[in-house]
Scaffold this motif. Structure first.
Motif, short mmCIF file in Angstrom:
data_model
loop_
_atom_site.label_atom_id
_atom_site.label_comp_id
_atom_site.label_asym_id
_atom_site.label_seq_id
_atom_site.Cartn_x
_atom_site.Cartn_y
_atom_site.Cartn_z
N LYS A 1 0.84 -1.19 0.00
CA LYS A 1 0.00 0.00 0.00
C LYS A 1 0.88 1.24 0.00
O LYS A 1 2.07 1.19 0.32
N GLY A 2 0.28 2.36 -0.35
CA GLY A 2 1.00 3.62 -0.31
C GLY A 2 1.09 4.17 1.10
O GLY A 2 0.29 3.81 1.98
N LYS B 1 5.74 12.35 -0.01
CA LYS B 1 5.90 12.64 -1.42
C LYS B 1 5.98 11.35 -2.23
O LYS B 1 6.33 10.29 -1.71
N MET B 2 5.66 11.48 -3.50
CA MET B 2 5.64 10.30 -4.35
C MET B 2 7.00 9.63 -4.40
O MET B 2 8.02 10.26 -4.61
N LYS B 3 6.98 8.31 -4.21
CA LYS B 3 8.18 7.49 -4.29
C LYS B 3 8.10 6.64 -5.54
O LYS B 3 7.07 6.02 -5.83
N VAL B 4 9.19 6.61 -6.28
CA VAL B 4 9.27 5.82 -7.51
C VAL B 4 10.26 4.67 -7.29
O VAL B 4 11.40 4.90 -6.91
N ASP B 5 9.80 3.46 -7.50
CA ASP B 5 10.67 2.27 -7.41
C ASP B 5 10.73 1.61 -8.78
O ASP B 5 9.71 1.34 -9.41
N SER C 1 6.85 1.09 -9.89
CA SER C 1 5.74 1.43 -9.00
C SER C 1 5.85 2.88 -8.55
O SER C 1 6.95 3.43 -8.42
N LEU C 2 4.70 3.48 -8.33
CA LEU C 2 4.58 4.84 -7.81
C LEU C 2 3.73 4.77 -6.55
O LEU C 2 2.66 4.17 -6.56
N SER C 3 4.20 5.37 -5.48
CA SER C 3 3.44 5.32 -4.23
C SER C 3 3.65 6.60 -3.44
O SER C 3 4.66 7.30 -3.61
N GLY C 4 2.70 6.89 -2.59
CA GLY C 4 2.79 8.06 -1.74
C GLY C 4 1.47 8.36 -1.09
O GLY C 4 0.57 7.51 -1.05
N GLY C 5 1.32 9.55 -0.56
CA GLY C 5 0.09 9.95 0.10
C GLY C 5 -0.05 11.44 0.15
O GLY C 5 0.93 12.17 0.38
N VAL C 6 -1.26 11.91 -0.10
CA VAL C 6 -1.55 13.34 -0.02
C VAL C 6 -2.81 13.52 0.82
O VAL C 6 -3.83 12.85 0.60
N ARG D 1 -0.89 3.61 -4.31
CA ARG D 1 0.22 2.87 -4.92
C ARG D 1 -0.25 2.28 -6.23
O ARG D 1 -1.31 1.65 -6.29
N ILE D 2 0.54 2.48 -7.26
CA ILE D 2 0.25 1.94 -8.58
C ILE D 2 1.50 1.23 -9.08
O ILE D 2 2.61 1.79 -9.02
N SER D 3 1.34 0.02 -9.54
CA SER D 3 2.51 -0.73 -10.02
C SER D 3 2.19 -1.39 -11.34
O SER D 3 1.03 -1.69 -11.66
N THR D 4 3.24 -1.62 -12.10
CA THR D 4 3.10 -2.36 -13.35
C THR D 4 4.36 -3.19 -13.56
O THR D 4 5.45 -2.80 -13.16
#
Length: 1020
Positions: free
Chosen positions: A272-273, A277-281, A356-361, A367-370
């Protein structure tokens, strides 16, 4: 000529390397901010209570994405552009986050306090209910992502648990991509099928992905409706998306899931996110695989020698024997020695890319992954592509409400060239002299596999969608109402085209098979939960719920032969008489109510009770509904006052007892079914009975008992558990009387017991030397299975020599029948057998008669487990994983028995190199009889049975974390390189003779592979 052929993968290797090169180039060329005036800040992060260094603590520059993690002695370095007004944020799991202003300092140390609210590890035990490790009563094992991803090569989620959890046995059916992996928790919980037509309940655990039960390919309604290959749906989950896997083993843990929790429950929780700030993995892996433990067959010279020997032993003259050899295609004037194995195998290259992109505002975490993977196996033409994407949204519209949304989609396209264990004659070339494929005799009846690679086509396309929407509202303090709607949709298409140009389609004028299967399941769970702490000593956690579940499964198969054209290969182009269509449809549903109550007093005494009622369409009449209950208690002795000065960080006794069920037997196993066919009156379409009804068919029930002790020390932990599971009314097919009009009927036919002991030993952060740490986890589990009762007090087996399985009172459920081999008569070369009365016979047919066949072994091991070790030194991390089995036997599949046919199959197939050890003259001491065309070779015997006891060096991995200074300069928060080797080797108790085939060669029909993987993981 000597004919060998291998397909290279150079282009794929270059493509994989180009991906890594492009990524590095992107890093190097990326603009980096703040390179003007930088200052390096260093320091150490420690535990305020113990003053021990915190490994992997996070250090962030407040208000930016710049950060690093502490190394293995708790130290860090970070470069910042200015020290004015800069604050560093120090955080660690279970600790309170601390902010420190840098000011004019160049050394900033941080001492973090424990966060009492986060100190205890939280474990999800059912329907989203969370417990701390200290308060858990049942047998629950949680494995975090860090431990699950010890090997980066793992492509399928169902292989992650191999050797990791005590009592969990992982068995691969094949080394093929996406092939099913069977998981047994505390032994085999349902009966074995004696024949292929038997209906038995699934022995697999219940898999739940983010709250949604998943498709079970081992359930009779789910798999193999028309003989098509099974694909594991767990292979369509990206392991990189998994946050943790929790295994529920005993009744207190699993009974809340009731109807299908008999074989345990596996809860898969995805990542989960988190707020920030947005984290890129990003990660990229490249794997190179080669076959190991390959079966060796005879060369042309060796085959000719054995062929002539066999025929002359059978009364043929040598000249006549050569005539028979020429008929098979042997031509001494054109010497050919084809190594079919080397032609079919290849060096495989596989790649996988994760993003994957994850974070919280504010009130939303995301979280979004591909993932895209391109996989090859070590057999030519056998490859797959997989695409997965997953999204998670956690929303808090207000302080009292929440919305959780999870959705994943996976697509897998698998091109299949079934690996053939059929050994072709070595003197045949796959090509004619003009370069065309050799489809002459005997390839007009058998498939030339090289021709099949180019002329035939076979593939599977699989689609999986799994998701849930859960909404909840906190009515008053501690009281929450929630509702979850989930779906699990699986679609499969299997396609086969066999050209009339080769042996596979020649006799049918070419043919096409197109099979499509749809599985749609939805589930709705409404739940009311109450969690409250009173007077600092009393904690109550409870819930009641209502669940409704429905599933629709349908399949449609079209076949066409005598194809009008092979240029357009879809069914329906030819005359109607060449086309056939068949279909199947299943529907099932269940309604459940459940409740649980957990109570804790003063962090010392814990009690748990659960009740669930299930009503299922699987069963009819008075047997459609059943109630499943459990209760358990634990005593945390280490929290008693008299233990204040003890060395234990945790000492807990716990016990539980309860009842779970199993309804995964197929949709209509209890009902009488009819089939449409053309055998009705006067050739018209009619209905004929196909399945015998049994309105008295009821649930399989499992009564689970569990006793355990948990001991924790400063750096060590030990768990010992004893379990006793009584399986009652297990389901199987039994022979029906002829007057019934059916050959068999599904009944509650047996009772059996699983019992054993599990031991887990753990060590964390053991300091071997300065900066050198070691984590270790060892587990072992024993299992003893015994069938205690069978219907009509009779053992169940078949007189057919094509089946070795049987069910016997007092024996293991995985037992098999066979003949007892006594070796070779050194004077005559004849095989000898020990009959049931103890006498010795040279008549193989008599030895294989049902009255002389005996229970010669079982496939279930006596004990199994694993040992995982991780070593840390500065920025390096070394992982070593071993798995093992003790006891249990392997009996060869009949294909391999025919490879050792002692002459019986010499004119049909090539033979194993083991046949070189055959008896040739009086006085020879050997296990291989004199080869003749009339030798009777018992398919299932102790001659072809092996002790499976082994230790496997599963994997070794080495990772390097780049220093934070380098990462920050190129705009990253972390960068890691990893290398890994999987399947390094085995130690077998029963060893193969030098130059001969034994257990390690025969264990898997699909050859095993050793893989070398290189990976890169970057975070921004």
């Amino acid at each position: 000529m000597i004919f060998t052929e291998k397909q290279t993968s150079e282009s794929r290797i270059l493509n994989s390397h180009s991906i890594l090169f492009a990524f590095f180039l992107l890093i190097i060329l990326s603009p980096v901010e703040g390179f003007g005036q930088t200052v390096t800040i260093s320091g150490k992060v420690t535990n305020a209570q113990t003053e021990e260094p915190l490994i992997g603590a996070t250090v962030l520059v407040k208000g930016s994405r710049q950060g690093t993690i502490t190394d293995f002695d708790g130290t860090y370095k970070i470069s910042i552009s200015s020290k004015d007004q800069v604050e560093l944020l120090f955080s660690y799991i279970g600790m309170k986050t601390k902010a420190i202003a840098v000011g004019n300092q160049t050394v900033v140390n941080a001492s973090l306090e424990q966060d009492e609210e986060m100190l205890e590890e939280v474990i999800v035990v059912g329907y989203g209910n969370e417990k701390t490790k200290e308060s858990i009563v049942g047998s629950v094992s949680k494995v975090e992502a860090e431990d699950l991803r010890m090997e980066i090569t793992t492509q399928s989620a169902d292989q992650l648990l191999e050797g990791v959890v005590a009592g969990v046995q992982v068995q691969k059916e094949s080394g093929d991509i996406g092939a099913p992996v069977s998981i047994k928790i505390r032994g085999q919980g349902s009966l074995s099928a004696v024949t292929n037509s038997d209906i038995v309940a699934s022995s697999e655990p219940l898999y739940i992905l983010d709250g949604v039960p998943m498709y079970d390919i081992y359930e009779p309604s789910s798999a193999n409706q028309f003989g098509d290959s099974k694909i594991s749906v767990l292979s369509m989950i990206n392991p990189d998306d998994i946050e943790s896997i929790t295994v529920l083993k005993d009744a207190t843990a699993a009974a809340i899931y009731g109807s299908n929790a008999s074989n345990g429950v596996v809860l898969i929780t995805t990542k989960k996110g988190r707020k920030g700030k947005m984290k890129v993995d990003f990660s990229q892996t490249v794997s190179i695989s080669n076959a190991i433990n390959q079966v060796e067959m005879l060369s042309t010279d060796q085959y000719v020698e054995l062929f002539i020997d066999t025929y002359t032993n059978s009364g043929y003259t040598e000249a006549r024997a050569y005539e028979e050899l020429y008929r098979l295609g042997y031509n001494p004037d054109k010497y050919v020695d084809t190594n079919w194995r080397d032609i079919l195998l290849q060096q495989a290259v596989s790649t996988q890319t994760n993003l994957s992109l994850s974070g919280g505002v504010e009130n939303i975490n995301y979280r979004i992954s591909t993932t895209y993977g391109d996989y090859e196996t070590i057999t030519q033409g056998n490859l797959a592509q997989r695409f997965t994407t997953r999204m998670s949204l956690n929303i808090k519209p207000s302080e009292k409400s929440f919305v959780d949304f999870n959705m994943g989609f996976s697509y897998q396209n698998k091109e299949v060239v079934p690996y053939s264990a059929y050994p072709f004659f070595p003197f045949l070339s796959p090509y004619n002299e003009d370069g065309s494929f050799n489809n002459s005799a005997p390839f007009d009846r058998q498939l030339n596999p090289v021709a099949g690679l180019h002329q035939n086509s076979q593939w599977n396309k699989n689609y999986l969608t799994n998701g849930s929407l859960k909404v909840g509202y906190n009515i008053i303090d501690g009281l929450t109402v929630s509702n979850m709607l989930g779906m699990d949709v699986y679609h499969k298409q299997s396609y086969t085209f066999a050209s009339k140009e080769n042996g596979k389609g020649y006799s049918r004028g070419g043919y096409i098979t197109d099979y499509r299967e749809n599985n749609v399941k939805w589930i709705n769970v409404s739940q009311l939960s109450y969690d409250k702490k009173f007077a600092d000593k009393h904690i109550i956690s409870s819930s009641i719920g209502f669940q409704i579940e429905n599933r629709e499964l349908s399949g449609l198969r079209a076949q066409e032969s005598n194809l009008a054209t092979e240029k357009v290969t879809i069914p329906g182009l030819g005359p109607n008489e060449n086309t056939s269509v068949s279909g199947t449809q299943h529907s099932e549903g269940s309604i459940s109510t459940f409740g649980r109550l957990d109570y804790t007093y003063d962090s010392r005494y814990n009690f748990a009770v659960s009740v669930r009622q299930d009503a299922s369409s699987m069963f009819g009449g008075d047997y459609s509904a059943d109630i499943f209950t459990s209760f358990g208690a634990s005593w945390v002795i280490s929290n008693e006052a008299f233990m204040a000065n003890s060395p234990f960080s945790l000492l807990k006794l716990r016990g539980s007892y309860g009842k779970t069920g199993n309804s995964r037997i197929g949709s209509y196993a209890s009902q009488g079914l009819y089939s449409y066919n053309s055998s009705g009156y006067n050739g018209s379409i009619g209905l004929t009975p196909s399945t015998s009804p049994n309105p008295d068919l009821g649930w399989e029930n499992r009564y689970k008992s569990n006793l355990a002790v948990d001991m924790g020390f400063k750096k060590f932990n030990v768990t010992v558990e004893y379990y006793h599971d009584y399986i009652r009314d297990a389901i199987s097919s039994m022979a029906a009387i002829p007057e019934a009009g059916f050959s068999s009927v599904s009944v509650n036919t047996a009772d059996m017991i699983n019992q054993g002991v599990e031991l887990t030993l753990g060590a964390n952060h053991i300091e071997i030397a300065d900066g050198f740490h070691w984590n270790s986890n060892f587990n072992i589990a024993t299992n003893k299975n015994e069938i205690t009762k069978l219907a009509n007090s009779k053992d169940y087996f078949t007189e057919s020599t094509y089946y070795a399985n049987g069910l016997f009172v007092g024996k293991d459920v995985s037992s098999f029948l066979g003949s007892v081999y006594h070796g070779v008569n050194p004077q005559t070369g004849a095989p000898q057998w020990i009959l049931a009365d103890g006498s010795i016979s040279e008549d193989g047919k008599t030895a294989n008669d049902i009255e002389n066949r005996q229970v010669i072994g079982k496939s279930n091991p006596d004990a199994y487990g694993g040992w995982m070790n991780t070593f840390f030194y500065k920025n390096f991390q070394l992982g070593v994983k071993l798995t093992y089995e003790i006891g249990g036997e392997l009996i060869l599949p009949y294909e391999y028995v025919y490879d050792n046919s002692d002459g019986k199959q010499i004119n049909v197939r090539n033979q194993s190199v083991n046949q070189l050890d055959r008896w040739q003259e009086p006085g020879d001491i050997t296990n291989v009889p004199k080869p003749t065309l009339s030798t009777y070779n018992s398919k299932y015997s102790t001659r072809f049975m092996y002790d499976r006891t082994h230790i496997k060096l599963h994997s070794i991995s080495l990772g390097y974390n780049f220093p934070s200074k380098i990462c920050s300069k190129i705009g990253m928060s972390a960068l890691k390189l990893t290398g890994e080797v999987v399947n390094l080797g085995y130690w077998y108790k029963e060893k193969s003779e030098e130059g001969r085939n034994g257990l390690k060669e025969y264990r898997y029909a699909f050859p095993e592979a050793r893989s070398f993987t290189f990976g890169l993981k970057a975070s921004f």
